[in-house]
Design a protein around this motif. Structure first.
Motif, PDB file in Angstrom:
ATOM      1  N   ALA A   1      16.298 -19.821 -17.734  1.00 54.17           N
ATOM      2  CA  ALA A   1      15.449 -18.705 -18.322  1.00 54.17           C
ATOM      3  C   ALA A   1      14.356 -19.617 -19.158  1.00 54.17           C
ATOM      4  CB  ALA A   1      16.012 -17.705 -19.114  1.00 54.17           C
ATOM      5  N   VAL A   2      14.912 -20.546 -19.928  1.00 54.08           N
ATOM      6  CA  VAL A   2      14.000 -21.311 -20.858  1.00 54.08           C
ATOM      7  C   VAL A   2      13.185 -22.173 -20.066  1.00 54.08           C
ATOM      8  CG1 VAL A   2      13.877 -22.941 -22.882  1.00 54.08           C
ATOM      9  CG2 VAL A   2      15.622 -21.147 -22.866  1.00 54.08           C
ATOM     10  N   ASP A   3      13.617 -22.756 -19.020  1.00 51.44           N
ATOM     11  CA  ASP A   3      12.663 -23.473 -18.096  1.00 51.44           C
ATOM     12  C   ASP A   3      11.683 -22.688 -17.374  1.00 51.44           C
ATOM     13  OD1 ASP A   3      11.909 -25.890 -16.849  1.00 51.44           O
ATOM     14  OD2 ASP A   3      13.161 -25.485 -15.091  1.00 51.44           O
ATOM     15  N   LEU A   4      12.249 -21.723 -16.773  1.00 52.59           N
ATOM     16  CA  LEU A   4      11.168 -20.946 -15.954  1.00 52.59           C
ATOM     17  C   LEU A   4       9.857 -20.215 -17.021  1.00 52.59           C
ATOM     18  CD1 LEU A   4      13.287 -19.009 -13.673  1.00 52.59           C
ATOM     19  CD2 LEU A   4      11.683 -20.798 -13.077  1.00 52.59           C
TER      20      LEU A   4
ATOM     21  N   ILE B   1       8.033 -26.672 -25.356  1.00 53.96           N
ATOM     22  CA  ILE B   1       9.425 -25.957 -25.377  1.00 53.96           C
ATOM     23  C   ILE B   1      10.518 -26.812 -24.559  1.00 53.96           C
ATOM     24  CG2 ILE B   1      10.831 -23.881 -25.099  1.00 53.96           C
ATOM     25  CD1 ILE B   1       8.785 -23.687 -27.139  1.00 53.96           C
ATOM     26  N   SER B   2      11.589 -27.450 -25.261  1.00 46.90           N
ATOM     27  CA  SER B   2      12.788 -28.211 -24.451  1.00 46.90           C
ATOM     28  C   SER B   2      14.026 -27.615 -25.218  1.00 46.90           C
ATOM     29  CB  SER B   2      12.742 -29.687 -24.586  1.00 46.90           C
ATOM     30  OG  SER B   2      12.749 -29.989 -25.772  1.00 46.90           O
ATOM     31  N   MET B   3      15.093 -27.870 -24.512  1.00 43.56           N
ATOM     32  CA  MET B   3      16.331 -27.475 -25.033  1.00 43.56           C
ATOM     33  C   MET B   3      17.213 -28.575 -25.386  1.00 43.56           C
ATOM     34  SD  MET B   3      17.316 -24.645 -22.265  1.00 43.56           S
ATOM     35  CE  MET B   3      18.982 -24.154 -23.281  1.00 43.56           C
ATOM     36  N   TYR B   4      17.914 -28.585 -26.602  1.00 42.60           N
ATOM     37  CA  TYR B   4      18.873 -29.628 -27.169  1.00 42.60           C
ATOM     38  C   TYR B   4      20.278 -28.889 -26.780  1.00 42.60           C
ATOM     39  CZ  TYR B   4      21.983 -32.299 -30.391  1.00 42.60           C
ATOM     40  OH  TYR B   4      22.900 -33.059 -30.863  1.00 42.60           O
ATOM     41  N   LEU B   5      21.057 -29.722 -26.301  1.00 46.92           N
ATOM     42  CA  LEU B   5      22.621 -29.151 -26.019  1.00 46.92           C
ATOM     43  C   LEU B   5      23.696 -29.984 -26.759  1.00 46.92           C
ATOM     44  CD1 LEU B   5      22.636 -28.336 -21.870  1.00 46.92           C
ATOM     45  CD2 LEU B   5      22.084 -26.972 -24.013  1.00 46.92           C
TER      46      LEU B   5
ATOM     47  N   LYS C   1      17.130 -28.865 -15.079  1.00 45.76           N
ATOM     48  CA  LYS C   1      17.747 -29.773 -16.101  1.00 45.76           C
ATOM     49  C   LYS C   1      16.457 -30.448 -16.748  1.00 45.76           C
ATOM     50  CE  LYS C   1      17.991 -33.986 -13.070  1.00 45.76           C
ATOM     51  NZ  LYS C   1      18.883 -34.824 -12.792  1.00 45.76           N
ATOM     52  N   ARG C   2      15.344 -30.309 -16.053  1.00 45.64           N
ATOM     53  CA  ARG C   2      14.141 -30.917 -16.882  1.00 45.64           C
ATOM     54  C   ARG C   2      13.946 -30.358 -18.077  1.00 45.64           C
ATOM     55  NH1 ARG C   2       8.359 -28.126 -14.753  1.00 45.64           N
ATOM     56  NH2 ARG C   2       9.113 -26.036 -15.166  1.00 45.64           N
ATOM     57  N   ILE C   3      14.378 -29.297 -18.558  1.00 42.88           N
ATOM     58  CA  ILE C   3      14.161 -28.633 -19.841  1.00 42.88           C
ATOM     59  C   ILE C   3      15.050 -28.992 -20.971  1.00 42.88           C
ATOM     60  CG2 ILE C   3      15.846 -26.637 -19.528  1.00 42.88           C
ATOM     61  CD1 ILE C   3      12.029 -26.448 -20.798  1.00 42.88           C
ATOM     62  N   ILE C   4      16.039 -29.888 -20.489  1.00 47.02           N
ATOM     63  CA  ILE C   4      17.009 -30.308 -21.381  1.00 47.02           C
ATOM     64  C   ILE C   4      16.571 -31.704 -21.853  1.00 47.02           C
ATOM     65  CG2 ILE C   4      19.443 -31.169 -21.743  1.00 47.02           C
ATOM     66  CD1 ILE C   4      20.053 -29.415 -19.517  1.00 47.02           C
ATOM     67  N   PHE C   5      16.353 -31.731 -23.040  1.00 43.21           N
ATOM     68  CA  PHE C   5      15.967 -33.210 -23.911  1.00 43.21           C
ATOM     69  C   PHE C   5      16.705 -33.262 -25.401  1.00 43.21           C
ATOM     70  CE2 PHE C   5      12.992 -35.518 -26.600  1.00 43.21           C
ATOM     71  CZ  PHE C   5      13.025 -36.798 -26.014  1.00 43.21           C
TER      72      PHE C   5
ATOM     73  N   ALA D   1       4.649 -37.645 -23.064  1.00 48.22           N
ATOM     74  CA  ALA D   1       4.254 -38.490 -21.848  1.00 48.22           C
ATOM     75  C   ALA D   1       5.347 -37.999 -20.948  1.00 48.22           C
ATOM     76  CB  ALA D   1       4.183 -39.906 -22.067  1.00 48.22           C
ATOM     77  N   GLU D   2       6.876 -38.078 -21.149  1.00 47.31           N
ATOM     78  CA  GLU D   2       7.754 -37.831 -20.408  1.00 47.31           C
ATOM     79  C   GLU D   2       7.728 -36.392 -20.043  1.00 47.31           C
ATOM     80  OE1 GLU D   2      11.254 -37.568 -18.306  1.00 47.31           O
ATOM     81  OE2 GLU D   2      10.049 -39.203 -18.826  1.00 47.31           O
ATOM     82  N   ALA D   3       7.402 -35.450 -20.992  1.00 48.78           N
ATOM     83  CA  ALA D   3       7.376 -33.950 -20.874  1.00 48.78           C
ATOM     84  C   ALA D   3       6.310 -33.762 -19.793  1.00 48.78           C
ATOM     85  CB  ALA D   3       7.123 -33.220 -21.906  1.00 48.78           C
ATOM     86  N   ALA D   4       5.118 -34.538 -19.865  1.00 52.85           N
ATOM     87  CA  ALA D   4       4.059 -34.355 -18.613  1.00 52.85           C
ATOM     88  C   ALA D   4       4.696 -34.604 -17.605  1.00 52.85           C
ATOM     89  CB  ALA D   4       2.739 -35.255 -19.266  1.00 52.85           C
ATOM     90  N   LYS D   5       5.419 -35.574 -17.158  1.00 49.88           N
ATOM     91  CA  LYS D   5       6.094 -36.097 -16.036  1.00 49.88           C
ATOM     92  C   LYS D   5       7.095 -35.040 -15.621  1.00 49.88           C
ATOM     93  CE  LYS D   5       5.928 -41.044 -16.630  1.00 49.88           C
ATOM     94  NZ  LYS D   5       6.919 -42.415 -16.765  1.00 49.88           N
ATOM     95  N   ARG D   6       7.635 -34.573 -16.123  1.00 48.93           N
ATOM     96  CA  ARG D   6       8.703 -33.404 -16.002  1.00 48.93           C
ATOM     97  C   ARG D   6       7.981 -31.867 -15.585  1.00 48.93           C
ATOM     98  NH1 ARG D   6      13.962 -33.609 -19.809  1.00 48.93           N
ATOM     99  NH2 ARG D   6      13.888 -35.944 -20.098  1.00 48.93           N
ATOM    100  N   GLY D   7       6.541 -31.957 -16.068  1.00 51.70           N
ATOM    101  CA  GLY D   7       5.844 -30.958 -15.812  1.00 51.70           C
ATOM    102  C   GLY D   7       5.852 -29.760 -16.733  1.00 51.70           C
ATOM    103  N   LEU D   8       6.626 -30.027 -17.725  1.00 46.82           N
ATOM    104  CA  LEU D   8       6.691 -28.953 -19.025  1.00 46.82           C
ATOM    105  C   LEU D   8       5.321 -28.738 -19.750  1.00 46.82           C
ATOM    106  CD1 LEU D   8      10.114 -30.297 -20.613  1.00 46.82           C
ATOM    107  CD2 LEU D   8       9.664 -28.662 -18.995  1.00 46.82           C
ATOM    108  N   PRO D   9       5.142 -27.428 -20.008  1.00 44.30           N
ATOM    109  CA  PRO D   9       3.833 -27.065 -20.395  1.00 44.30           C
ATOM    110  C   PRO D   9       3.740 -27.591 -21.761  1.00 44.30           C
ATOM    111  CG  PRO D   9       5.009 -25.264 -20.457  1.00 44.30           C
ATOM    112  CD  PRO D   9       5.683 -26.308 -19.353  1.00 44.30           C
TER     113      PRO D   9
END
Length: 710
Positions: A381-384, A412-416, A528-532, A543-551
């Motif tokens: 949900a958070v990734d989409l 926006i990213s998630m920490y687990l 899993k790209r949303i997990i950081f 830069a890494e978030a941009a590579k992952r395609g995160l807005p």
């Protein structure tokens, strides 16, 4: 030219004397919720059958029986009048972001005689002017009719003032055509949607049907400054933040304010706040100094989500009211002072099914299939929909805060944490077979006990962090209503849970666990790209978030665009949370609010620069010019170089000040980007001039005074 008002303000604060602590009476909490028409009051004042019907609606979600309204209204009036109330109001949450209320007295005239009356209709519905609130086009000036409707799941309460009291009835607010004009209605809809989706998922696991409870614990940060300083800062009075102010030599770099000893004046204020909150049944639990000087936090215990959102609105109101009574001002703006921490509202969110917290991993998370399924749904949900979560926390104030001084970044990213990250890594590879053991931690001092080690560390840079048995959404701003972010969060999680249920319902019982394993693995691999778990403040992460395609929507204008995306509209419509018109109206309301706030900031910055700063700098310049001319006329050589330098610095500053004011005046005719750029440039000039002007002449209270003298 001398300005004595700052010195007078300092002298007033210096003259304050905290009362000497005296022996206190035994503590008690007998007054807790005394001003709330809660379950105990219902059972005392209502006929038994009526009380049971109302409590069934509140506790079990049963449809409200309109036939009990008259009995409830009569009992509520009786209860309120015993507590001094002479008026009632439908208390609601319009799109202004604050609360609204219109007070009517219980007074009626019957056969020429005054009586106190409160009917079932008075309780259930009222008609405020819908055209006078922000509606984003849902209502026009000539289409004024709107309705407030009683929300029985949030109990009525008493608001007291100096010589009376008012019965407040929490309500939803809608237009004549049925669209929601408030923040409560979509929240209630989203809670219903998530409840249905959780029950559907639990059915897949052959669990008996239970009540779904969504809980929230919002941590409220705020600043306190003395009212004498506040009233001399037109920018604070008009906008809630300082548009000018040079950084003091000492601010928060010594890290000595966080959890420090609380000053007596502030502790007295906090105690009074808690007493007011406890009377209203608001379970204020924690109080402490925050990181920045003059910054503090209040945190309540967890409550049911709708009630927690209502209570947080009351918390903000009571913080302001009690501060005023104590000669202080509570600043709830996200960034009242540049260069130090801003204030947020950490949104601690969890879901319970019956008595089971679905976000509690237990001792072996890898074996907890239901927990892993819910966790995976939230990851998806958070990734989409990270764009929607970002949009839910937009605002002119929060734009200053996100990504700076311990606030999470706009990405926006998630920490687990290590334990869950390890389980997720195993799951991605096909099967989770173990969980890292938590154990205990020894400090190295024999007299101290071993400390239990939590399953996760804390990542202060993560916008959406798992913290043991809940998710902490750290991006909401301190002045914002909790309703918006939680409406989005509930809806996107409901969608992901339903997507999982769609697949699980196709499985035969014998294939269920294997099929679940395959499904969760697939979802983890795709999202899993949303997990950081790293540092969200670094340029490398951007830069890494941009590579992952995160807005990365750094500003409100960028973030709000997603509200009009057809896919997002379709999702909200599917779950009955917003229809197209309601969502488009929010887009218009939030845009307009942003533009208006930026323009107000620009106008007050221009006014201060021209009517307060320029005359002060001109006078300082004139004094230095006169001194320089007098020294030269007298044939003095010592000091000439210093005076010439001061004249040059002040003269250049005056030129830059005039140019900056002209640029801002022109920018105010254009769009927000131009206003912000011109304000920032003007601020650089004013802040550079502040230390060049005689301290006694500077017209605005300085950071070193507002942040440290209280």
């Amino acid at each position: 030219m001398s300005n004595p008002t700052r010195a007078n303000a300092i002298n007033v604060v210096a003259g304050l004397h905290a009362p000497v602590p005296e022996a206190a009476a035994p503590a008690n909490i007998d007054y807790y919720a005394e001003d709330v028409f809660n379950t105990d009051a219902m059972r005392e004042y209502l006929p038994k059958a009526t009380a049971e019907k109302l409590l069934s609606t509140i506790n079990n979600g049963a449809p409200l029986d309109a036939d009990i309204a008259a009995d409830v209204a009569h009992a509520m009036k009786h209860w309120a009048m015993e507590r001094g109330a002479t008026h009632f109001t439908h208390w609601f949450l319009p799109l202004t972001g604050s609360t609204a209320e219109k007070h009517d007295s219980f007074l009626e005239i019957k056969n020429g005689e005054p009586i106190m009356s409160f009917s079932g209709k008075n309780l259930i519905v009222s008609e405020p002017d819908a055209s006078s609130f922000p509606s984003g086009g849902l209502r026009s000036t000539f289409e004024a009719r709107g309705y407030t409707a009683w929300d029985p799941t949030s109990p009525a309460f008493i608001k007291r003032h100096g010589n009376g009291a008012t019965l407040c009835i929490p309500t939803a607010f809608c237009s004549y055509t049925g669209e929601a004009l408030d923040k409560k209605t979509p929240l209630l809809r989203s809670m219903q949607a998530l409840s249905n989706s959780v029950k559907r998922l639990m059915k897949c696991f052959n669990q008996p049907e239970e009540k779904v409870t969504i809980t929230l614990g919002p941590e409220q940060e705020y600043f306190l400054i003395d009212k004498n300083f506040y009233l001399q800062r037109p920018d604070l009075v008009q906008t809630g933040r300082t548009v000018f102010g040079a950084p003091p030599p000492k601010h928060q770099q010594l890290e000595d304010h966080y959890f420090g000893s609380i000053k007596m004046r502030i502790l007295n204020f906090m105690t009074e706040v808690e007493q007011e909150l406890w009377k209203l049944g608001i379970p204020a639990k924690t109080r402490h100094n925050e990181v920045a000087p003059a910054q503090f936090e209040l945190a309540p215990m967890f409550e049911e989500l709708n009630l927690a959102c209502d209570h947080n609105m009351l918390v903000m109101e009571i913080l302001r009211e009690v501060a005023d009574r104590n000669g202080l001002v509570c600043l709830l703006h996200e960034k009242p002072f540049a260069g130090i921490n801003g204030s947020g509202k950490h949104n601690n969110w969890a879901i319970a099914y019956g008595n089971r917290n679905l976000l509690d991993p237990g001792s072996d998370p890898h074996q907890n299939a239901i927990f892993l399924t819910v966790l995976t749904a939230i990851i998806e949900a958070v990734d989409l929909h990270s764009d929607l979560l970002r949009a839910a926390v937009t605002g002119a104030g929060n734009d200053h805060r996100l990504g700076a001084n311990e606030a999470p970044p706009a990405i926006i990213s998630m920490y687990l944490g290590d334990q869950l990250a390890d389980v997720i890594d195993q799951l991605e590879k096909g099967v989770a077979t173990s969980s890292r053991r938590v154990g205990s931690m020894r400090i190295g001092v024999d007299t101290l006990p071993p400390l239990p080690r939590d399953a996760t560390d804390r990542n202060r840079t993560s916008p959406f962090a798992f913290t043991g048995n809940k998710f902490e959404f750290r991006a909401p701003g301190s002045s914002q209503s909790c309703s918006g972010p939680n409406t989005v969060l509930n809806t996107i999680v409901a969608e992901s849970l339903d997507r999982i249920s769609d697949e699980l319902e196709k499985l035969k019982p014998a294939d269920f666990h294997a099929g679940l394993q395959v499904l969760l693995t697939k979802i983890i691999r795709e999202h899993k790209r949303i997990i950081f778990n790293g540092n969200g403040y670094t340029e490398e992460w951007k830069a890494e978030a941009a590579k992952r395609g995160l807005p990365n929507a750094a500003t409100t204008m960028e973030a709000l665009r997603c509200l009009t995306n057809p896919e997002n509209i379709a999702m909200f419509e599917k779950y009955g949370v917003y229809n197209r018109r309601e969502l488009e109206s929010r887009y218009e309301v939030f845009l307009e609010d942003y533009h208006r706030r930026i323009k107000i900031e620009g106008e007050i910055a221009l006014e201060i620069a021209e009517s307060m700063i320029r005359p002060t700098v001109t006078a300082e310049f004139s004094r230095n010019v006169s001194a320089l001319a007098a020294a030269k006329a007298a044939g003095v050589t010592n000091g000439i170089a210093g005076l010439e330098k001061s004249v040059a610095v002040l003269g250049t500053g005056l030129d830059q000040l005039a140019a900056g004011a002209d640029a801002l005046r022109e920018a105010l005719k254009g769009c927000h980007e131009q206003i912000i750029a011109a304000m920032n440039e003007l601020r650089r000039t004013v802040d550079a001039l502040e230390p060049q002007v005689s301290d006694g002449c500077w017209p605005l209270p300085k950071y070193r005074e507002m942040l440290f003298i209280y």
